[in-house]
Write a protein that holds these residues in place. Sequence first.
Motif, mmCIF file in Angstrom:
data_model
loop_
_atom_site.group_PDB
_atom_site.id
_atom_site.type_symbol
_atom_site.label_atom_id
_atom_site.label_comp_id
_atom_site.label_asym_id
_atom_site.label_seq_id
_atom_site.Cartn_x
_atom_site.Cartn_y
_atom_site.Cartn_z
ATOM 1 N N UNK A 162 49.067 35.280 69.460
ATOM 2 C CA UNK A 162 47.824 34.551 69.148
ATOM 3 C C UNK A 162 46.745 34.750 70.197
ATOM 4 N N UNK A 163 47.136 34.833 71.461
ATOM 5 C CA UNK A 163 46.135 35.006 72.512
ATOM 6 C C UNK A 163 45.530 36.404 72.497
ATOM 7 N N UNK A 164 46.318 37.402 72.169
ATOM 8 C CA UNK A 164 45.776 38.757 72.069
ATOM 9 C C UNK A 164 44.769 38.843 70.926
ATOM 10 N N UNK A 165 45.090 38.208 69.785
ATOM 11 C CA UNK A 165 44.140 38.171 68.672
ATOM 12 C C UNK A 165 42.850 37.473 69.100
ATOM 13 N N UNK A 166 42.971 36.371 69.857
ATOM 14 C CA UNK A 166 41.784 35.665 70.348
ATOM 15 C C UNK A 166 40.989 36.538 71.307
ATOM 16 N N UNK A 167 41.680 37.295 72.158
ATOM 17 C CA UNK A 167 40.984 38.204 73.068
ATOM 18 C C UNK A 167 40.207 39.276 72.315
ATOM 19 N N UNK A 168 40.780 39.799 71.222
ATOM 20 C CA UNK A 168 40.071 40.795 70.432
ATOM 21 C C UNK A 168 38.812 40.213 69.801
ATOM 22 N N UNK A 169 38.916 38.952 69.334
ATOM 23 C CA UNK A 169 37.736 38.288 68.774
ATOM 24 C C UNK A 169 36.663 38.109 69.851
ATOM 25 N N UNK A 170 37.072 37.677 71.027
ATOM 26 C CA UNK A 170 36.128 37.522 72.131
ATOM 27 C C UNK A 170 35.504 38.869 72.499
ATOM 28 N N UNK A 171 36.314 39.925 72.504
ATOM 29 C CA UNK A 171 35.799 41.239 72.877
ATOM 30 C C UNK A 171 34.739 41.717 71.895
ATOM 31 N N UNK A 172 34.958 41.476 70.596
ATOM 32 C CA UNK A 172 33.958 41.868 69.611
ATOM 33 C C UNK A 172 32.663 41.093 69.807
ATOM 34 N N UNK A 173 32.777 39.810 70.099
ATOM 35 C CA UNK A 173 31.582 39.006 70.327
ATOM 36 C C UNK A 173 30.872 39.436 71.606
ATOM 37 N N UNK A 174 31.659 39.707 72.648
ATOM 38 C CA UNK A 174 31.079 40.074 73.934
ATOM 39 C C UNK A 174 30.365 41.418 73.845
ATOM 40 N N UNK A 175 30.872 42.339 73.023
ATOM 41 C CA UNK A 175 30.223 43.632 72.890
ATOM 42 C C UNK A 175 28.785 43.486 72.421
ATOM 43 N N UNK A 176 28.559 42.563 71.488
ATOM 44 C CA UNK A 176 27.191 42.304 71.042
ATOM 45 C C UNK A 176 26.392 41.552 72.094
ATOM 46 N N UNK A 177 27.041 40.615 72.783
ATOM 47 C CA UNK A 177 26.317 39.822 73.779
ATOM 48 C C UNK A 177 25.869 40.650 74.971
ATOM 49 N N UNK A 178 26.619 41.691 75.313
ATOM 50 C CA UNK A 178 26.195 42.541 76.421
ATOM 51 C C UNK A 178 24.867 43.218 76.116
ATOM 52 N N UNK A 179 24.653 43.552 74.840
ATOM 53 C CA UNK A 179 23.364 44.113 74.452
ATOM 54 C C UNK A 179 22.258 43.089 74.640
ATOM 55 N N UNK A 180 22.542 41.839 74.246
ATOM 56 C CA UNK A 180 21.549 40.772 74.389
ATOM 57 C C UNK A 180 21.269 40.489 75.852
ATOM 58 N N UNK A 181 22.333 40.431 76.661
ATOM 59 C CA UNK A 181 22.158 40.105 78.071
ATOM 60 C C UNK A 181 21.365 41.183 78.805
ATOM 61 N N UNK A 182 21.498 42.416 78.364
ATOM 62 C CA UNK A 182 20.783 43.505 79.015
ATOM 63 C C UNK A 182 19.363 43.663 78.498
ATOM 64 N N UNK A 183 18.916 42.741 77.651
ATOM 65 C CA UNK A 183 17.532 42.745 77.202
ATOM 66 C C UNK A 183 17.294 43.471 75.904
ATOM 67 N N UNK A 184 18.336 43.949 75.254
ATOM 68 C CA UNK A 184 18.127 44.675 74.022
ATOM 69 C C UNK A 184 18.381 43.842 72.790
ATOM 70 N N UNK A 185 17.850 42.621 72.762
ATOM 71 C CA UNK A 185 18.107 41.751 71.614
ATOM 72 C C UNK A 185 17.039 41.882 70.527
ATOM 73 N N UNK A 186 16.080 42.771 70.699
ATOM 74 C CA UNK A 186 15.039 42.927 69.681
ATOM 75 C C UNK A 186 15.629 43.380 68.348
ATOM 76 N N UNK A 187 16.598 44.302 68.418
ATOM 77 C CA UNK A 187 17.197 44.783 67.180
ATOM 78 C C UNK A 187 18.003 43.690 66.500
ATOM 79 N N UNK A 188 18.691 42.875 67.323
ATOM 80 C CA UNK A 188 19.461 41.766 66.759
ATOM 81 C C UNK A 188 18.546 40.776 66.062
ATOM 82 N N UNK A 189 17.410 40.470 66.687
ATOM 83 C CA UNK A 189 16.462 39.536 66.083
ATOM 84 C C UNK A 189 15.843 40.118 64.822
#
Length: 527
Positions: free
Chosen positions: A263-290
Amino acid sequence: MPKVPAYLQAQPRPDVWLRGGKQPPPGVLSQLRPSAPPAIGPGTLWSVFATALLSALLLGDGVGPNLLIVALPAALGAFFAARSAGRVLRPWTAVWAVGGLALLTIPALREAGWPVFLSVVSALALSSLALHGSRSWPGVLLGSLGLFPSVAAGARWGWRGVRVRADDSRGRVRSVLRTTAVAAVLLVVFGALFASADAAFAELLGSLTPDASIGDSPWRAFLFALGLLGALAAAHSAAAPVRWDGITVRPGKPRNRVEWALPLIVLNLLFAAFVALQLVVLLGGYDKVLEETGLKPAEYARQGFWQLLWATVLTLVVVALALRWAPRGGPGDRALVRSVLGALCVLTLVVVASALRRMDLYVDAFGLTRLRISVAAVELWLGVVLVLILAAGLFGARLLPRAIAVSAAAGVLVFGLVSPDGLIAEQNVQRYHSDKSIDIDYLKGLSADAVPALNGLPEPLRSCALERFRRDLALSDAPWYASSWGEVRAREILESYGVQNHGTECHGLGRDAEERERWEEDSYDPY
């Protein structure tokens, strides 16, 4: 002599509360308290009395430096009691004690009630930890509340000590009373003479002397009793602390590796998918997301901050539960636990950074408020907790409970020192100078800590924002020991620069058309 029938003989009545005729076990506190405290010493008695007297004289007019003044003799009484019981000062005890006293400087510096309340509660918790010396999770959690079980025991302990010393030293008691009475008479007589001879000395004496009138005698008596019981509870805890570390929490039943880790590995994969998008936002590239979502930056920030905050809190709960049922077979199990939970904590740190980034976007759009700065501070502290958990996984968890308690107290101290109300006013004033709207109605509801920043606004905004502060401070007559430095500084600024009267011109001032439209369309803003 005739024999009495058995049914007429008096039979002992069974105690329905006892099982099997056994005596009830001792209470929890009696098991955790190692021994009875020694008789209360004269140094502790005088410190307790000084605490009670200062509480009655100083605490009735509000809070300010008086809290620290009252805490000092209480801490001294606890020190005397601990020394008479043979306790030695340990490094962690000094950390808790110094931290508690440092937190009590916030009421002396800040006028805002919310950081003052947090600092006072945190100071009480650290003081209790200093007295009990706790180090485990139950010890730190229960030890922070450990003063309350000692209130009744401390009162009985103090009363016994007073009775014994009164019986053994009646002559000395009478001598002390005579000396005190003579000193009081001399102070009153010569103080009155000097006050009548010089107006400046009279004003100084009036500002330094507490105003204790007959009308508030019940309130003063309550404060005297509160200070007396609190100081006795602290001294009793210092002399005979409750060892809350004696409460043990058994670990849960260990699970096998697959059942625990999957269960924790599955949760880590979910977090990793979310974090991959958030790294784009954190680095200032959220225009495409918006662009894909059709949201404005502020709407994107508001939509997700609270969810990310709760995700961080729930992750800490998951980590705690996972450690309880983690496999504990050998080095391989320990390596698995560290790798899976370490990855989860690292990914959660990115979630924390994303939440703070979203809050930054929202504050840039609509300004800083009390709730926004509070939840951002909590999110930042949760990030610190995650870092401490990662460090515990690498170097051991022996210091983790105390490290988290220190981080919480340090966060409250820093939060008060930065003056949140002043920071809110300063950020909103800077936004206004950057051609953005400002909500004067909200800023007028802040504390006097905001006056220095609001003084930098142009007219008529400045006077409209400061009018309420001028009126409230004119009505306030708190003495020096109940006045914070923030209030004193605000009073000096208002007296130096003055406030103009703009009347009805102040209504609705500071909001442009776009801002008013936003409030009309979306009057509910969760933060």
